[in-house]
Scaffold this motif. Structure first.
Motif, PDB file in Angstrom:
ATOM      1  N   ARG A  37      44.860  -1.738   1.549  1.00 58.14           N
ATOM      2  CA  ARG A  37      44.516  -1.894   3.172  1.00 58.14           C
ATOM      3  C   ARG A  37      45.086  -3.115   3.091  1.00 58.14           C
ATOM      4  NH1 ARG A  37      43.107   3.045   5.109  1.00 58.14           N
ATOM      5  NH2 ARG A  37      43.968   2.451   7.480  1.00 58.14           N
ATOM      6  N   CYS A  38      45.430  -4.445   2.255  1.00 53.02           N
ATOM      7  CA  CYS A  38      44.770  -5.379   2.598  1.00 53.02           C
ATOM      8  C   CYS A  38      46.375  -6.146   1.777  1.00 53.02           C
ATOM      9  CB  CYS A  38      43.697  -6.624   2.180  1.00 53.02           C
ATOM     10  SG  CYS A  38      42.453  -5.725   2.745  1.00 53.02           S
ATOM     11  N   GLY A  39      46.684  -7.599   1.689  1.00 51.61           N
ATOM     12  CA  GLY A  39      46.922  -7.948   1.248  1.00 51.61           C
ATOM     13  C   GLY A  39      46.352  -9.788   0.604  1.00 51.61           C
ATOM     14  N   ILE A  40      47.710 -10.336  -0.019  1.00 51.19           N
ATOM     15  CA  ILE A  40      46.908 -11.735  -0.959  1.00 51.19           C
ATOM     16  C   ILE A  40      48.763 -12.556  -1.305  1.00 51.19           C
ATOM     17  CG2 ILE A  40      45.893 -12.677  -2.698  1.00 51.19           C
ATOM     18  CD1 ILE A  40      43.600 -10.654  -2.567  1.00 51.19           C
ATOM     19  N   ALA A  41      48.380 -13.928  -0.863  1.00 46.67           N
ATOM     20  CA  ALA A  41      49.189 -14.714  -1.154  1.00 46.67           C
ATOM     21  C   ALA A  41      48.745 -15.227  -3.083  1.00 46.67           C
ATOM     22  CB  ALA A  41      49.690 -15.718  -0.004  1.00 46.67           C
ATOM     23  N   VAL A  42      49.857 -15.919  -3.721  1.00 50.30           N
ATOM     24  CA  VAL A  42      49.449 -16.552  -4.453  1.00 50.30           C
ATOM     25  C   VAL A  42      50.447 -17.434  -5.081  1.00 50.30           C
ATOM     26  CG1 VAL A  42      50.362 -14.530  -6.047  1.00 50.30           C
ATOM     27  CG2 VAL A  42      48.882 -16.093  -7.253  1.00 50.30           C
ATOM     28  N   LYS A  43      50.386 -18.544  -5.018  1.00 50.93           N
ATOM     29  CA  LYS A  43      51.113 -19.625  -5.779  1.00 50.93           C
ATOM     30  C   LYS A  43      51.952 -19.463  -7.057  1.00 50.93           C
ATOM     31  CE  LYS A  43      50.847 -23.166  -1.664  1.00 50.93           C
ATOM     32  NZ  LYS A  43      49.893 -23.987  -1.498  1.00 50.93           N
ATOM     33  N   CYS A 132      49.035   6.059  16.542  1.00 51.91           N
ATOM     34  CA  CYS A 132      47.951   5.691  16.678  1.00 51.91           C
ATOM     35  C   CYS A 132      47.663   5.201  17.866  1.00 51.91           C
ATOM     36  CB  CYS A 132      48.188   4.914  15.606  1.00 51.91           C
ATOM     37  SG  CYS A 132      48.097   5.331  13.812  1.00 51.91           S
ATOM     38  N   ASN A 133      46.504   5.231  18.006  1.00 53.64           N
ATOM     39  CA  ASN A 133      45.513   4.370  19.305  1.00 53.64           C
ATOM     40  C   ASN A 133      45.789   3.160  19.218  1.00 53.64           C
ATOM     41  OD1 ASN A 133      47.304   6.834  21.287  1.00 53.64           O
ATOM     42  ND2 ASN A 133      44.918   7.919  20.542  1.00 53.64           N
ATOM     43  N   ASP A 134      44.799   3.460  17.755  1.00 48.92           N
ATOM     44  CA  ASP A 134      43.798   1.991  17.626  1.00 48.92           C
ATOM     45  C   ASP A 134      44.654   1.239  17.212  1.00 48.92           C
ATOM     46  OD1 ASP A 134      41.672   2.683  19.541  1.00 48.92           O
ATOM     47  OD2 ASP A 134      41.111   4.127  17.990  1.00 48.92           O
ATOM     48  N   TYR A 135      44.129   0.282  16.725  1.00 48.35           N
ATOM     49  CA  TYR A 135      45.061  -0.487  15.951  1.00 48.35           C
ATOM     50  C   TYR A 135      44.714  -0.659  14.035  1.00 48.35           C
ATOM     51  CZ  TYR A 135      46.595  -5.142  12.637  1.00 48.35           C
ATOM     52  OH  TYR A 135      46.216  -5.897  11.614  1.00 48.35           O
ATOM     53  N   HIS A 136      46.020  -0.049  13.455  1.00 47.20           N
ATOM     54  CA  HIS A 136      45.929   0.474  12.201  1.00 47.20           C
ATOM     55  C   HIS A 136      46.134  -0.837  11.363  1.00 47.20           C
ATOM     56  CE1 HIS A 136      47.560   2.667   8.389  1.00 47.20           C
ATOM     57  NE2 HIS A 136      46.800   3.786   9.646  1.00 47.20           N
ATOM     58  N   ASP A 137      45.758  -1.077   9.772  1.00 47.20           N
ATOM     59  CA  ASP A 137      46.521  -1.776   9.341  1.00 47.20           C
ATOM     60  C   ASP A 137      47.895  -1.585   9.043  1.00 47.20           C
ATOM     61  OD1 ASP A 137      43.580  -2.542   8.591  1.00 47.20           O
ATOM     62  OD2 ASP A 137      43.167  -1.013   6.942  1.00 47.20           O
ATOM     63  N   ASN A 138      48.129  -3.068   8.562  1.00 49.20           N
ATOM     64  CA  ASN A 138      49.993  -2.192   8.233  1.00 49.20           C
ATOM     65  C   ASN A 138      50.243  -3.799   7.408  1.00 49.20           C
ATOM     66  OD1 ASN A 138      51.469  -4.295  10.683  1.00 49.20           O
ATOM     67  ND2 ASN A 138      49.673  -3.827  11.083  1.00 49.20           N
ATOM     68  N   CYS A 215      47.724  10.765   1.176  1.00 47.58           N
ATOM     69  CA  CYS A 215      47.435   9.702   1.557  1.00 47.58           C
ATOM     70  C   CYS A 215      46.622   8.771   1.859  1.00 47.58           C
ATOM     71  CB  CYS A 215      47.142  10.315   2.723  1.00 47.58           C
ATOM     72  SG  CYS A 215      48.826  11.275   3.361  1.00 47.58           S
ATOM     73  N   GLN A 216      45.944   8.723   0.239  1.00 47.32           N
ATOM     74  CA  GLN A 216      45.008   7.586   0.396  1.00 47.32           C
ATOM     75  C   GLN A 216      45.162   6.307  -0.234  1.00 47.32           C
ATOM     76  OE1 GLN A 216      41.355   8.197   0.222  1.00 47.32           O
ATOM     77  NE2 GLN A 216      41.042  10.528   1.390  1.00 47.32           N
ATOM     78  N   PRO A 217      44.917   5.042  -0.113  1.00 46.98           N
ATOM     79  CA  PRO A 217      45.854   3.785  -0.307  1.00 46.98           C
ATOM     80  C   PRO A 217      44.770   3.515  -1.004  1.00 46.98           C
ATOM     81  CG  PRO A 217      45.911   4.306   2.578  1.00 46.98           C
ATOM     82  CD  PRO A 217      45.277   5.613   2.140  1.00 46.98           C
ATOM     83  N   ALA A 218      45.020   2.651  -2.135  1.00 53.63           N
ATOM     84  CA  ALA A 218      44.248   2.426  -3.695  1.00 53.63           C
ATOM     85  C   ALA A 218      44.376   0.949  -3.562  1.00 53.63           C
ATOM     86  CB  ALA A 218      44.700   3.140  -4.311  1.00 53.63           C
ATOM     87  N   PRO A 219      43.705   0.006  -4.411  1.00 50.38           N
ATOM     88  CA  PRO A 219      44.547  -1.160  -4.345  1.00 50.38           C
ATOM     89  C   PRO A 219      45.051  -1.507  -5.696  1.00 50.38           C
ATOM     90  CG  PRO A 219      41.719  -1.033  -5.294  1.00 50.38           C
ATOM     91  CD  PRO A 219      43.114   0.943  -4.533  1.00 50.38           C
ATOM     92  N   VAL A 220      45.895  -3.102  -5.305  1.00 46.03           N
ATOM     93  CA  VAL A 220      46.574  -2.842  -6.767  1.00 46.03           C
ATOM     94  C   VAL A 220      46.225  -4.297  -7.284  1.00 46.03           C
ATOM     95  CG1 VAL A 220      48.973  -4.089  -6.571  1.00 46.03           C
ATOM     96  CG2 VAL A 220      48.740  -2.271  -4.913  1.00 46.03           C
ATOM     97  N   ASP A 221      46.241  -4.948  -8.528  1.00 44.96           N
ATOM     98  CA  ASP A 221      45.556  -5.550  -9.119  1.00 44.96           C
ATOM     99  C   ASP A 221      47.086  -6.816  -9.265  1.00 44.96           C
ATOM    100  OD1 ASP A 221      43.468  -4.403  -8.639  1.00 44.96           O
ATOM    101  OD2 ASP A 221      43.175  -3.709 -11.315  1.00 44.96           O
ATOM    102  N   PHE A 222      46.773  -8.238  -9.821  1.00 43.27           N
ATOM    103  CA  PHE A 222      47.929  -8.995 -10.235  1.00 43.27           C
ATOM    104  C   PHE A 222      47.061  -9.590 -11.184  1.00 43.27           C
ATOM    105  CE2 PHE A 222      46.361 -10.674  -6.454  1.00 43.27           C
ATOM    106  CZ  PHE A 222      46.577 -12.000  -6.525  1.00 43.27           C
ATOM    107  N   MET A 223      47.708 -10.333 -11.695  1.00 43.45           N
ATOM    108  CA  MET A 223      47.881 -11.282 -12.628  1.00 43.45           C
ATOM    109  C   MET A 223      48.491 -12.696 -13.247  1.00 43.45           C
ATOM    110  SD  MET A 223      46.275 -11.495 -17.098  1.00 43.45           S
ATOM    111  CE  MET A 223      48.101 -10.851 -17.424  1.00 43.45           C
TER     112      MET A 223
END
Lengths: 228, 228
Positions: A37-43, A132-138, A215-223
């Motif tokens: 459900r999250c995001g990350i920026a990488v240079k 959705c009535n409340d805030y939803h991660d997007n 409908c189960q969001p999961a993590p993603v890995d990166f290197m």
């Protein structure tokens, strides 16, 4: 009146607090996780590669790249489709920007190659329309927050390259939202041809089956690494 | 380093000098011409309709709409494909923005309904890649100039709705650039659901057969009216 501000999120999640150190600078060879459900920026510096892995096999990753030295230049799916002559890139293809420059080269895809270049990132309005009535991660806010977390501002919300998102187009031009076709551990590799900021969002869609039938969001890995 | 400025054209043509009076205000019922290779911006008030006609039958018209009171909100093809569940809209469809609001409703299409939502507007870089050494008129600059000519600046270069552009997608996801399938005099009608600025560009592409096998760019006509 509510106006559209490309830089300002409509809500918040932990994306704001999980940035890599030194404004998004990775340690080469280290595996990082984008939490569900999250995001990350990488240079990335020109010549480096990024391996993005799908640990669960059912997670979509919204993917963007901005030119580090001018954030107004970024990957553009509409320019990409023009240069490729097809709607989904494959290894060997140049992934171009709105200046039609190949910011990245697609090097490896261990999955069946089903990704999406047609569909907008999910956003606050999308979830409101889905009930959705409340805030939803997007993913749109994850992009905004991931850039804010390294001291940058999104100059626009480019149409994302949706890794592993399965949106088939039939002969009549109809689309449907289906579960990803990849397997646990599948990965893709892109090489940076210029200095770029990559943003990854582990899509929080849990209402349509974009991230699998459960409908189960999961993590993603990166290197980030240099291929010798 | 050359940077990307969404507001600033890479060159100039007469688009800068052919604006409608009063910052793009039309006379209702008047037929206006977008000259071949040029663009024009026109303001519409909610409830008004625009009829866009293809006099030659072989001309593509790049089409954009911006919300008048916040130019950062504009028609978004990636949001449109999501809301429609298909890649080409038809009469009856809402044409949505990057805020997922229906800025327009597609009312009428006298042509066979082949339009494009996948391909970027042609731009300076595109013509350089196609072998042009000098400046070539292009739809991206026409958008920029048409807005400048009425005192506005493009906040971004949205992916256009390419009226009559024929880019079929086959079962493998491959695309091709084909001649338009419409006839001389074919037209489309859109109703403004909000106050918008419409930009039309009579595409100057004369290297690929997008504007017909003879590669001869032609004008486009339009009229703003109220349907009683």
């Amino acid at each position: 009146m509510k106006t559209f501000n490309p830089a300002k999120p409509d809500g918040e999640n932990e994306t704001l607090t999980i940035a890599l150190p030194d404004s998004g600078t990775p340690t080469l060879g280290n595996t990082y996780q984008v939490p569900a459900r999250c995001g990350i920026a990488v240079k990335m510096t020109a010549g480096q590669s990024i391996k993005i892995t799908n640990p669960s096999g059912h997670q979509v990753c919204d993917f963007w790249a901005f030119y580090q030295h001018d954030l107004n230049e970024y990957l553009s799916m509409e320019h990409l489709r023009t240069s490729l002559g097809k709607i989904i890139p494959v290894p060997g293809d140049a992934i171009v920007s709105n200046m039609r420059r190949p910011l990245l080269t697609f090097l490896v895809d261990s999955s069946p190659g089903i990704h999406d270049t047609l569909i907008a990132a999910c956003d606050h309005q999308r979830y409101q329309q889905l009930g959705c009535n409340d805030y939803h991660d997007n993913c749109t806010d994850n992009l905004r927050m991931a850039l804010l977390a390294i001291g940058c501002q999104a100059p626009a919300i480019p149409s994302p390259f949706n890794l592993w998102m399965n949106v088939p187009v039939d002969a009549s031009g109809n689309t449907s939202f289906e579960a990803p076709l990849c397997s646990a551990g599948d990965y893709v590799v892109f090489k940076a041809e210029y200095d770029v900021i990559i943003v990854l969002s582990a899509c929080p869609q849990d209402i349509t089956p974009v991230n699998g039938a459960n409908c189960q969001p999961a993590p993603v890995d990166f290197m980030i690494f240099i291929d010798d």
